[in-house]
Design a protein around this motif. Sequence first.
Motif, short mmCIF file in Angstrom:
data_model
loop_
_atom_site.label_atom_id
_atom_site.label_comp_id
_atom_site.label_asym_id
_atom_site.label_seq_id
_atom_site.Cartn_x
_atom_site.Cartn_y
_atom_site.Cartn_z
N SER A 1 0.81 -1.21 0.00
CA SER A 1 0.00 0.00 0.00
C SER A 1 0.85 1.26 0.00
O SER A 1 0.40 2.32 -0.44
CB SER A 1 -0.94 -0.01 1.21
N THR A 2 2.08 1.18 0.47
CA THR A 2 2.97 2.34 0.49
C THR A 2 3.59 2.60 -0.88
O THR A 2 3.80 3.75 -1.27
CB THR A 2 4.10 2.14 1.53
N ASN A 3 3.88 1.52 -1.62
CA ASN A 3 4.63 1.65 -2.86
C ASN A 3 3.79 1.49 -4.14
O ASN A 3 4.30 1.76 -5.23
CB ASN A 3 5.76 0.62 -2.88
N PHE A 4 2.53 1.08 -4.00
CA PHE A 4 1.69 0.85 -5.17
C PHE A 4 0.29 1.40 -4.93
O PHE A 4 -0.13 1.58 -3.78
CB PHE A 4 1.59 -0.65 -5.49
N ASP A 5 -0.40 1.62 -6.02
CA ASP A 5 -1.82 1.93 -5.96
C ASP A 5 -2.58 0.60 -5.93
O ASP A 5 -2.47 -0.19 -6.87
CB ASP A 5 -2.24 2.76 -7.18
N LEU A 6 -3.33 0.34 -4.88
CA LEU A 6 -4.00 -0.96 -4.73
C LEU A 6 -4.98 -1.24 -5.86
O LEU A 6 -5.30 -2.39 -6.14
CB LEU A 6 -4.74 -1.03 -3.38
N LYS A 7 -5.44 -0.20 -6.54
CA LYS A 7 -6.37 -0.39 -7.65
C LYS A 7 -5.70 -1.08 -8.84
O LYS A 7 -6.38 -1.58 -9.73
CB LYS A 7 -6.95 0.95 -8.08
N GLU A 8 -4.37 -1.09 -8.83
CA GLU A 8 -3.64 -1.76 -9.92
C GLU A 8 -3.78 -3.27 -9.85
O GLU A 8 -3.58 -3.96 -10.85
CB GLU A 8 -2.15 -1.39 -9.85
N PHE A 9 -4.12 -3.79 -8.67
CA PHE A 9 -4.13 -5.23 -8.46
C PHE A 9 -5.55 -5.76 -8.55
O PHE A 9 -6.33 -5.71 -7.59
CB PHE A 9 -3.53 -5.56 -7.09
N SER A 10 -5.92 -6.29 -9.72
CA SER A 10 -7.27 -6.82 -9.91
C SER A 10 -7.38 -8.22 -9.29
O SER A 10 -6.43 -9.01 -9.32
CB SER A 10 -7.61 -6.89 -11.40
N VAL A 11 -8.53 -8.52 -8.71
CA VAL A 11 -8.78 -9.83 -8.10
C VAL A 11 -10.10 -10.39 -8.61
O VAL A 11 -10.97 -9.65 -9.06
CB VAL A 11 -8.81 -9.75 -6.56
N ARG A 12 -10.23 -11.70 -8.53
CA ARG A 12 -11.48 -12.35 -8.94
C ARG A 12 -11.59 -13.69 -8.24
O ARG A 12 -10.64 -14.16 -7.62
CB ARG A 12 -11.52 -12.56 -10.47
N SER A 13 -12.76 -14.31 -8.38
CA SER A 13 -13.03 -15.64 -7.84
C SER A 13 -12.65 -15.68 -6.36
O SER A 13 -12.92 -14.75 -5.62
CB SER A 13 -12.26 -16.69 -8.65
N TYR A 14 -11.99 -16.79 -5.92
CA TYR A 14 -11.66 -16.93 -4.51
C TYR A 14 -10.26 -16.39 -4.18
O TYR A 14 -9.77 -16.55 -3.08
CB TYR A 14 -11.76 -18.41 -4.08
N TRP A 15 -9.61 -15.75 -5.15
CA TRP A 15 -8.31 -15.14 -4.90
C TRP A 15 -8.48 -13.75 -4.29
O TRP A 15 -9.37 -13.00 -4.66
CB TRP A 15 -7.51 -15.03 -6.20
N SER A 16 -7.59 -13.41 -3.39
CA SER A 16 -7.63 -12.09 -2.75
C SER A 16 -6.37 -11.31 -3.13
O SER A 16 -5.50 -11.80 -3.86
CB SER A 16 -7.71 -12.24 -1.23
N LEU A 17 -6.26 -10.11 -2.61
CA LEU A 17 -5.10 -9.27 -2.89
C LEU A 17 -3.80 -9.97 -2.47
O LEU A 17 -2.75 -9.78 -3.11
CB LEU A 17 -5.24 -7.94 -2.14
N SER A 18 -3.86 -10.80 -1.46
CA SER A 18 -2.65 -11.45 -0.94
C SER A 18 -2.00 -12.39 -1.95
O SER A 18 -0.83 -12.75 -1.79
CB SER A 18 -2.96 -12.20 0.36
N THR A 19 -2.75 -12.79 -2.98
CA THR A 19 -2.15 -13.67 -3.99
C THR A 19 -1.00 -12.99 -4.71
O THR A 19 -0.13 -13.65 -5.29
CB THR A 19 -3.23 -14.14 -5.00
#
Length: 251
Positions: free
Chosen positions: A12-30
């Motif tokens: 969250s400090t070094n990237f815009d979280l909106k850049e990381f798309s997620v779907r299905s049962y995967w979360s941002l942590s993937t």
Amino acid sequence: SFRFINIFEFLSTNFDLKEFSVRSYWSLSTYYKCLIPLIFESYQRVLFCDADLVFSDDFIDFYSLEFGDNLIAAIKDTITPELDNHPDRLKELLSLGINEPRKSYFNAGVLLFNLAKIKKQDYENLLRIGLKKQLPFQDQDLLNLIFQDDVKLTNLRYNFQNGVTIYNPEYLNHISPLDCEEYLSALEKPAIIHFTGSIKPWHDPSQQLAFYFWKNARLGNFYEVITSELYGRKQRIEKSIIKDYLRERSK
């Protein structure tokens, strides 16, 4: 020693979280594994392993392998040998810019990073470029895009992917004799068993190789919790089946 690192804080400090798309049962942590070259730059090599796997044999040969000029070591994804039978997925990978997915598309559940050779700034630039693409299999597609020309593929037994594709009874008929031989050999003596797919051994103890998970679960402090949740899941499924049956009968 154990060291706990707040990956989300770095992300969250070094990237815009909106850049990381997620779907299905995967979360941002993937995506956390994708940050290893940026966070652990003082290490020579790092072995990353997903949480849904079990170590069933010695894996030192994999950890200590020679990289050569490669930046990462990995194991082919189970879909790779039969991509011709999945034209939509093949088209997706080619459209991303992965040039030879039939030969080199790897699974991101077990990865050995050659951090001594990865140039941090170059990697970060490729990471940001890759994030702008539509990534159906998020982190896995992203890492394949970045390392497609710099991956050393090794034996399936170090990431025996027990799920999805290989449950298809026709799977062995769709792959080459060489891939078939490797699969059967790895099945006989897997070193790292990766329970891919959404149904895990703690959901269904009858699935292939699930006993490796339960063998270890019995030794831990959470065995009763796991079995309790499994029993509750079974009851919920049975109630759902009964409700569906009664609903149909009442029509």
